[in-house]
Design an enzyme around this catalytic site. Structure first.
Site, mmCIF file in Angstrom:
data_model
loop_
_atom_site.group_PDB
_atom_site.id
_atom_site.type_symbol
_atom_site.label_atom_id
_atom_site.label_comp_id
_atom_site.label_asym_id
_atom_site.label_seq_id
_atom_site.Cartn_x
_atom_site.Cartn_y
_atom_site.Cartn_z
ATOM 1 N N ARG A 91 1.314 -1.247 0.102
ATOM 2 C CA ARG A 91 0.137 0.291 0.117
ATOM 3 C C ARG A 91 0.723 1.055 0.041
ATOM 4 N NH1 ARG A 91 -3.695 -0.005 4.667
ATOM 5 N NH2 ARG A 91 -4.393 -1.924 4.046
ATOM 6 N N HIS A 135 1.807 -2.476 6.040
ATOM 7 C CA HIS A 135 1.437 -2.451 3.921
ATOM 8 C C HIS A 135 2.317 -1.927 3.294
ATOM 9 C CE1 HIS A 135 -2.656 -5.280 4.220
ATOM 10 N NE2 HIS A 135 -2.920 -4.416 4.592
ATOM 11 N N ASP A 142 -3.884 -8.490 3.116
ATOM 12 C CA ASP A 142 -5.033 -9.329 3.531
ATOM 13 C C ASP A 142 -6.073 -9.886 2.467
ATOM 14 O OD1 ASP A 142 -4.660 -6.626 4.902
ATOM 15 O OD2 ASP A 142 -6.052 -5.563 3.749
ATOM 16 N N GLU A 203 -8.117 -7.918 13.125
ATOM 17 C CA GLU A 203 -8.699 -8.322 11.846
ATOM 18 C C GLU A 203 -8.367 -8.842 11.873
ATOM 19 O OE1 GLU A 203 -8.095 -3.156 10.397
ATOM 20 O OE2 GLU A 203 -6.254 -4.851 9.263
ATOM 21 N N HIS A 206 -6.297 -9.721 8.160
ATOM 22 C CA HIS A 206 -4.729 -9.014 8.077
ATOM 23 C C HIS A 206 -3.228 -9.976 8.479
ATOM 24 C CE1 HIS A 206 -2.629 -5.101 9.031
ATOM 25 N NE2 HIS A 206 -1.545 -6.005 9.229
#
Length: 223
Positions: A91, A135, A142, A203, A206
């Site tokens: 990301r 990320h 994910d 999460e 993740h």
């Protein structure tokens, strides 16, 4: 100059200076074409409600080490007539900045019903949305699992909550889900752990590969 301020400035520079894709990254879509890819941040189907900055194409870019581990996870799933479903990988730092602008804009509540129905937007800071994301180092992913039905098509396993639902029900060990949903989460968690990934308890989707050097944060586009 104050030493602490200098360190902060250098750290910030390290995020935004790394704008060229380094050689240790690969495109998982090419390395693992048998997986399913649903790169939400390259579309409007995400908690921001629009394409996220830096996502030019719906691709999963990730470190070679993490990619090799994901290939091994997918091979284990294939023996069970299952496969990985990938939502996000590397990301860009500019995408994280986009998230931060969104979370600080209290007037923008258009995705609340779908993504944070039980939380105030400002409470997402920290546990769910941070100023820096692992990320951006390229070792975090994910993902979920899909299973093949008798007709040969794939459907996502029931994990008890949707991807990117910011809520306690998305905690991996949430008591709010059924036994079957917990078993599905543990199947994912245990397989990922066997191949070198550590989970994030808030999460269920993740995971970060344990080889993550936790140094550079990158800012090249996903394309």
């Amino acid at each position: 100059m104050n030493k602490i301020l200098l360190m902060l400035l250098l750290a910030s520079w390290n995020v935004y200076a790394n704008s060229e894709r380094p050689g240790q990254f690969v495109t998982l879509n090419h390395v693992l074409p048998s997986a399913s890819f649903d790169i939400r941040y390259a579309t409007q189907n995400n908690f921001v409600g629009e394409r996220v900055d830096g996502y030019i194409q719906p691709l999963c870019i990730i470190s070679k080490i993490a990619a090799e581990a994901l290939v091994a996870v997918n091979q284990d799933l294939a023996a069970k007539n299952m496969r990985l479903k990938i939502f996000d990988c590397y990301r860009p730092a500019k995408a994280v900045d986009h998230f931060m602008r969104w979370v600080k804009n209290k007037d923008d509540q258009k995705t609340k019903t779908d993504y944070y129905p039980n939380l105030n937007k400002e409470s997402l800071l920290g546990g769910y949305i941070a100023e820096r994301s692992g990320h951006s180092r390229g070792y975090t992913v994910d993902l979920s699992i899909e299973y093949k039905n008798e007709q040969g098509s794939y459907s996502e396993l029931d994990m008890g909550s949707a991807y990117d639902l910011f809520d306690s029900i998305s905690n991996t060990a949430s008591p709010l889900i059924t036994q079957t949903q917990m078993e599905n989460r543990l199947l994912l968690k245990n397989l990922m752990s066997e191949h070198g990934f550590a989970d994030y308890s808030m999460e269920w989707w993740h995971f970060t590969h344990r080889s993550d050097p936790r140094d550079s944060y990158w800012n090249f586009d996903v394309k």
